[in-house]
Design an enzyme around this catalytic site. Sequence first.
Site, short mmCIF file in Angstrom:
data_model
loop_
_atom_site.label_atom_id
_atom_site.label_comp_id
_atom_site.label_asym_id
_atom_site.label_seq_id
_atom_site.Cartn_x
_atom_site.Cartn_y
_atom_site.Cartn_z
N VAL A 236 4.13 -11.52 11.25
CA VAL A 236 2.86 -10.82 11.46
C VAL A 236 3.16 -9.45 12.03
O VAL A 236 3.91 -9.33 13.01
CB VAL A 236 1.96 -11.61 12.45
N CYS A 237 2.61 -8.42 11.40
CA CYS A 237 2.75 -7.06 11.89
C CYS A 237 4.25 -6.72 11.99
O CYS A 237 5.00 -6.92 11.05
CB CYS A 237 2.01 -6.92 13.21
N VAL A 238 4.70 -6.20 13.15
CA VAL A 238 6.09 -5.78 13.27
C VAL A 238 7.05 -6.95 13.42
O VAL A 238 8.26 -6.75 13.60
CB VAL A 238 6.27 -4.78 14.44
#
Length: 345
Positions: free
Chosen positions: A129-131
């Site tokens: 998720v995300c970074v």
Amino acid sequence: MSETTPATAPAVQPAHPVHRVVVAVFPDVDLLDVTGPAEVFALANRETGGERYRVRLAAPGGAGEVRTSAGVRLLADLGFDEVGADVDTLLVPGAVDPGENGGVVARLDPEVVRWVRETAPHARRVASVCVGAHVLAAAGLLDGRSATTHWSTAAQLAADHPEVSVDPDPIFVRTDRGRLWTGAGISACLDLSLALVAEDLGEETALAVARQLVMYLKRQGGQSQFSVPLSRPAAGRRDIDELRLWIADHLDEDLSAERLAGRMCLSERHFARVFAQETGSSPAAYVEAARIEVARRHLETSDAPLAEVAARAGLGSVETLHRAFRRQLATTPAAYRRRFRTGAD
């Protein structure tokens, strides 16, 4: 009459498999990366009336408090060394540190990277998720594959891992025959989680959860992190917001400005002015954009003929579908499908 030994009753099997979701948590993890997916899975349980997902938070230091980047503390259920091999979905969020000129850089914890590298082979699927994509890349899971991350760290991911094909545009990317997922951020964690639910429980359940989240349409992975017109903020007028939701549910019907104005009990001229003021778009442009969103979803997730896609999206004909795609996306439906069809590496 001879005696017989009573048969042993067979073990009771659950009506449906329970998906064990393990979320890695660690100091300064992004809060929404953890709570967003957890909420989607909880709503899926509620919509299906049973425990289809069992979410557990795992931390390097064992069960206990973990401080997030928002200052809110999470309570981990177990330690990394207690997770074991019984993992259906391994979810890896991320964390950032301040960078130059007000930017951010992805933070990597060697202990988290090591654990993900060791645990991933035992999981049915792995999603960042995300970074969190930086963690997967550092663990060697993305070598030779396509991936996405939050746009603010996409250049860092590409520079740190040239063996990964980084695309900063999509909301999420699915690769390795559907086993590896990387998602953008930050609210895109909901879109990624909805896609996981759709894969497990079907589109109808995922759309029901999206409605509970008041997401007007469930966005698919190929859509840009920036260009989705239905992700605009809520309108100031409740009746316009309700109309937007109604439009999303009736895209295959007559949605002319005249009919929409009649539904709002306004003159067509006054309706057009109010709608543009609240949404930043004319009614016709908004309806076309909404229909394009549905067409995108079908192109990304099915092999349906273009005529069927056009009909499902309310665009009528293949010719109209082509014109709308060129006007809105500067591409053709066939080219869009070739690039974004999910399930392909």
